[in-house]
Design an enzyme around this catalytic site. Structure first.
Site, PDB file in Angstrom:
ATOM      1  CE  LYS A  22      -2.683   1.000   3.279  1.00 52.56           C
ATOM      2  NZ  LYS A  22      -2.644   2.537   3.949  1.00 52.56           N
ATOM      3  CG  ASP A 329       0.849   0.644   9.358  1.00 54.81           C
ATOM      4  OD1 ASP A 329       0.640   1.437  10.304  1.00 54.81           O
ATOM      5  OD2 ASP A 329       1.407   1.176   8.223  1.00 54.81           O
TER       6      ASP A 329
END
Ligand code: S3P
Length: 442
Positions: A22, A329
Site C-alpha cells: 500500500k 502498523d
C-alpha cells in the site's frame, strides 16, 4: 456493515501472494504523475486507500488507464496539474492526504483536500507547518481537514527536523521539495520507512540520504534537489509485508502450520515485525530474492512449531524507542501475539497509535480485554500479559482495518467463535483478506 464469524482454527497451510504494498502503491502514481512520459505500474495495491489516490490524481488532470496487468500513468511534469472542480476526497487515507498536500502546495491553484470522518479527525498541523515554511498557504479547522491549499509555484527549499517520526510528513516535504527551488532536507531522529526516497531515486531525482553525522549516528537525513526532472519508469510493486504479517502471525501461533508467501516486500524499514517474531522464538525464514526499483522482495516461510512456550526469559518483552516507527502498523497484531507470550509484551513510545484510523491503543486494549486478556493501557502504549487462553468475543474495529484483521487472527487462536463487526473495513488496505484467510485455514 457485514459481521464476519471467525472460528478457532487448527492450523494454516498454503502458499500465498499478497497484493501490492500500500505505501509503495500510493507513491508510484504520484511520482509518475510528476514525471515526463508514461509510466507503468505493476501489481498496484487493491486497497480502497490506493483507489482514493488514483481518483484524486485523475481529478487534478492526470491521465490514468488500467489494464488487467498494469496501470498506465501519463505524467504531467512538475507543473502540469489542473485545478480540481471539487474537493479531493481522500476517503480514509492519511497517506493520500498528507503526500498530495506536498504536491498541491507547489501548484499555482487552490485545492481542497477532505476525507471521511476518521481522516477529518486526524492531525494535519504536522504537514501544514513545514509546507507553510516553504511558502504555501494552507488553512484548516483546528489543524484538521478539510485543508484548503493555496499553492504557489515559488516554494522555497527548507531543512526540517521531524519532531514526530512519520514517513508521511517526510514524504510530503520531499514531494514539495521536488518542485521547490534548492535543496530540501528532512532530518529524522528515528528513521521511518524510506519508500519515497527509493522511488525518487528510481525516477532519476537528485537525492541524497544517510546518517546525519552532526546530529548523531541514529539521525538520518533525506535531501532532494529541486526543481527535479523525473523520467517515466516501469515500477513493479512487491507484495504488502504489512498484509503478510497477519498470515505470518497466524501460522506462527498455530502449531502444525506451514505457510509460504512469495514476492513480499522486504524493505529494511518494514521487516521489524518479522524480526520480532523471530526473536520471540517463532520459526520465520526470510529469503531475499531480488531488488527492483531499489526495493527488495523475497520469500517468507513460517512454520507453527511451538505453542505456549514462546520466549521464556523471565521478563516481559519491551518494544519502544526507534524501533516503533518500523513496526507502527503491526503493533495491534503484536499486542495480540503478546497475549500468547510468557510474561507478555509492553509497547511504549507509540503515542502515534492514538491518531491512526482509530485510537489503536484504546481499540486494541478494549478488544483484547473482551477476549479475556489482561491489558494495562498507557498514554503511549500498552502492556499485554501472557500467555492467556483467549475466548471468542464480539470485536468492534471502529472502522479500523488493522484492528479488524489483528482480531481475526486472535479469533483463530481463541477457544470459541469470534464475531468481527463491520468486517468490510478491511478493504481500506486489504479487500481479499478474509477470502485468503479462508483459503489457508484448516
Ligand atoms: C505510511 C506511514 C505510516 C503508516 C501508514 C503508511 C506511509 O504513517 O502508519 O500506514 O505510507 O508513509 P505515519 O507516517 O503517519 O507514521
Amino acid at each position: 456493515m457485514r459481521t464476519m464469524i471467525v472460528r478457532p482454527a487448527k492450523r494454516i497451510r498454503g502458499r500465498l501472494v499478497m497484493p501490492g504494498d500500500k505505501s509503495i502503491s500510493h507513491r508510484a502514481p504520484m511520482i509518475s504523475a510528476l514525471a515526463e512520459g508514461t509510466s507503468r505500474i505493476r501489481n498496484y495495491s487493491t486497497s480502497a486507500d490506493c483507489a482514493a489516490t488514483l481518483s484524486c490524481l485523475k481529478q487534478i488532470g492526470v491521465g490514468i488507464e488500467q489494464s488487467q496487468l498494469e496501470l498506465f500513468v501519463h505524467g504531467v511534469g512538475l507543473h502540469g496539474f489542473i485545478r480540481p472542480g471539487a474537493p479531493l476526497d481522500c476517503g480514509n487515507s492519511g497517506t493520500t492526504m498528507r503526500l498530495l498536500a506536498g504536491i498541491l502546495a507547489a501548484q499555482n491553484f487552490t485545492s481542497v483536500l477532505t476525507g471521511d470522518e476518521s481522516l477529518r479527525a486526524r492531525p494535519m498541523q504536522r504537514i501544514i507547518e513545514p509546507l507553510q515554511m516553504m511558502g504555501a498557504k494552507i488553512s484548516a479547522t483546528d489543524g484538521h481537514a478539510p485543508l484548503t491549499i493555496q499553492g504557489t509555484q515559488s516554494l522555497q527549499a527548507i531543512t526540517y527536523e521531524l519532531l514526530i517520526a512519520s514517513a508521511q510528513i517526510k514524504s510530503s516535504i520531499l514531494l514539495a521539495g521536488l518542485i521547490a527551488s534548492g535543496r530540501t532536507k528532512v532530518i529524522e531522529n528515528d528513521p521511518t520507512r524510506d519508500h519515497t526516497e527509493r522511488m525518487l531515486q528510481s525516477f532519476g531525482a537528485r537525492m541524497e540520504s544517510g546518517v546525519d553525522e552532526r546530529e548523531g549516528e541514529n539521525s538520518h537525513f533525506a535531501a532532494v534537489d529541486g526543481p527535479a526532472s523525473l523520467k517515466a519508469q516501469v515500477t513493479s510493486i512487491p507484495g504488502d509485508i504489512s498484509s503478510a504479517a497477519y498470515f505470518a502471525a497466524a501460522a506462527g501461533l498455530l502449531p502444525g502450520s506451514s505457510l509460504e508467501i512469495d514476492g513480499v516486500g522486504l524493505n529494511p524499514t518494514r521487516v521489524e515485525f518479522l524480526k520480532q517474531l523471530q526473536s520471540l522464538g517463532f520459526a520465520v525464514e526470510i529469503a531475499e530474492e531480488s531488488v527492483e526499483n531499489y526495493e527488495s522482495r523475497g520469500l517468507l516461510r513460517v512454520h507453527g512449531v511451538r505453542s505456549v512456550n514462546l520466549k521464556k526469559s523471565g521478563s516481559r518483552v519491551m518494544l519502544n524507542g526507534s524501533l516503533i516507527p518500523n513496526v507502527i502498523d503491526e503493533l495491534p497484531l503484536l499486542a495480540v501475539v503478546g497475549s500468547q507470550i510468557e510474561d507478555g509484551i509492553e509497547i511504549r513510545d507509540a503515542a502515534e497509535l492514538r491518531v491512526k484510523e482509530s485510537d489503536r491503543i484504546a481499540t486494541t486494549a478494549r478488544n483484547l480485554r473482551a477476549m479475556g486478556a489482561e491489558v494495562e493501557e498507557f498514554d503511549d502504549g500498552l502492556y499485554v500479559n501472557g500467555p492467556t487462553r483467549l475466548h471468542g468475543a464480539t470485536i468492534e474495529p471502529h472502522g479500523d482495518h488493522r484492528i479488524a484483521m489483528a482480531f481475526a487472527i486472535a479469533g483463530l487462536i481463541a477457544g470459541s467463535e469470534t464475531e468481527i463487526q463491520d468486517s468490510d473495513c478491511v478493504a481500506v488496505s486489504f479487500p481479499e483478506f478474509f477470502d485468503l484467510l479462508h483459503s489457508v485455514v484448516e
